[in-house]
Scaffold this motif. Structure first.
Motif, PDB file in Angstrom:
ATOM      1  N   THR A 141     -38.857  11.280  51.914  1.00 39.02           N
ATOM      2  CA  THR A 141     -38.537  12.200  50.889  1.00 39.02           C
ATOM      3  C   THR A 141     -37.903  11.457  49.702  1.00 39.02           C
ATOM      4  N   ILE A 145     -36.079  16.129  43.563  1.00 40.42           N
ATOM      5  CA  ILE A 145     -37.328  16.894  43.867  1.00 40.42           C
ATOM      6  C   ILE A 145     -37.543  17.837  42.546  1.00 40.42           C
ATOM      7  N   MET A 154     -30.881  14.800  45.964  1.00 42.81           N
ATOM      8  CA  MET A 154     -30.588  14.935  47.349  1.00 42.81           C
ATOM      9  C   MET A 154     -29.474  13.962  47.742  1.00 42.81           C
ATOM     10  N   LYS A 177     -30.508  20.521  50.829  1.00 37.28           N
ATOM     11  CA  LYS A 177     -30.922  19.381  51.340  1.00 37.28           C
ATOM     12  C   LYS A 177     -31.783  19.222  52.424  1.00 37.28           C
ATOM     13  N   ALA A 180     -35.083  20.503  51.366  1.00 42.16           N
ATOM     14  CA  ALA A 180     -35.810  19.331  50.706  1.00 42.16           C
ATOM     15  C   ALA A 180     -36.412  18.299  51.641  1.00 42.16           C
ATOM     16  N   ALA A 183     -39.735  19.629  52.898  1.00 39.87           N
ATOM     17  CA  ALA A 183     -40.238  20.220  52.036  1.00 39.87           C
ATOM     18  C   ALA A 183     -41.939  20.650  52.148  1.00 39.87           C
ATOM     19  N   PRO A 237     -41.525  22.523  46.540  1.00 42.34           N
ATOM     20  CA  PRO A 237     -41.406  21.886  45.253  1.00 42.34           C
ATOM     21  C   PRO A 237     -42.619  21.586  44.577  1.00 42.34           C
TER      22      PRO A 237
END
Length: 238
Positions: A141, A145, A154, A177, A180, A183, A237
């Motif tokens: 990741t 984002i 993040m 977080k 994310a 995601a 996202p």
């Protein structure tokens, strides 16, 4: 099984594993150990449950017991390899049988590796690490984002919307977080709840409602922080 006191950064960070074993004790011990190694781990007690989970969630690797009632691990491996959207998902087989013919059959069905029980948990973690390094896995990741007019950092745990810093509680920041990191994949409600006493997941629902007010244009019809019925929530996202 012994291990470090908490998750670590490294190959496991952000990787989602599915552990399939009909032995509740082994399954829970593996989940505990691999979680300490930095992985996110979901368990399934049989092949039918594993199939449902794999059709819903994009796992990085499957740890699969061979000897299970009903559909065996070998048969489930064949199903994974024949299903287009899952065919590249790495599979590591576990078995109580040490017969070389079993190992050959498992590998011939498309398994990436094979371990006989009993085994050292640390060796299992090293083999998983090796498979993920070899197959590449999903990209890690990024630091930031994009969520429409909002951006989530993040590392800093900061949410900016249209140039304005949105205040987040510690619980909201950690929840965002976690979503994310995973995601576009559903995250179970109880996985998002740090409070094991909250068996209903109600605290998470409240935090999600507050987060939607801070990042969604229309909180009642969320575009980015979505509800996945029967599972939990998913961050989608840009």
């Amino acid at each position: 099984m012994s291990g470090r006191s908490g998750p670590i950064a490294g190959p496991g960070e952000g990787r989602h594993l599915l552990v399939v074993d009909d032995d509740d004790r082994i399954r829970e011990l593996l989940k505990e150990f691999l979680t300490r190694e930095g992985y996110r781990v979901t368990g399934a007690a049989h092949s039918a449950a594993a199939r449902r989970l794999m059709e819903l969630i994009d796992f990085d690797l499957v740890v699969l017991d061979v000897m299970m009632p009903g559909e065996s691990g070998l048969e489930l491996t064949t199903w994974v390899r024949n299903k287009a959207e899952l065919s590249k998902t790495p599979v590591l087989l576990l078995t109580a049988r040490g017969d070389p013919d079993d190992r050959i059959e498992g590998l011939s069905r498309g398994a990436d590796d094979y371990m006989s029980k009993p085994f050292e948990p640390r060796e299992l973690a090293l083999r998983i690490d090796a498979i993920l390094r070899r197959t590449g896995g999903k990209p890690m990741t990024p630091r930031e984002i994009k969520l429409g007019p909002a951006t989530f950092d993040m590392e800093r745990l900061e949410l900016m919307r249209e140039g304005k810093l949105m205040r987040l509680t510690e619980a909201e920041a950690q929840l965002l977080k976690t979503l994310a990191i995973h995601a576009h994949s559903p995250v179970e409600r109880m996985t998002l709840s740090p409070d094991t006493a909250d068996i209903t997941g109600r605290a998470v629902d409240v935090q999600v409602t507050r987060l939607r007010r801070k990042l969604e244009t229309d909180p009642k019809n969320p575009r980015y922080l979505q509800t996945v019925r029967g599972v939990g929530y998913m961050l989608a996202p840009d």
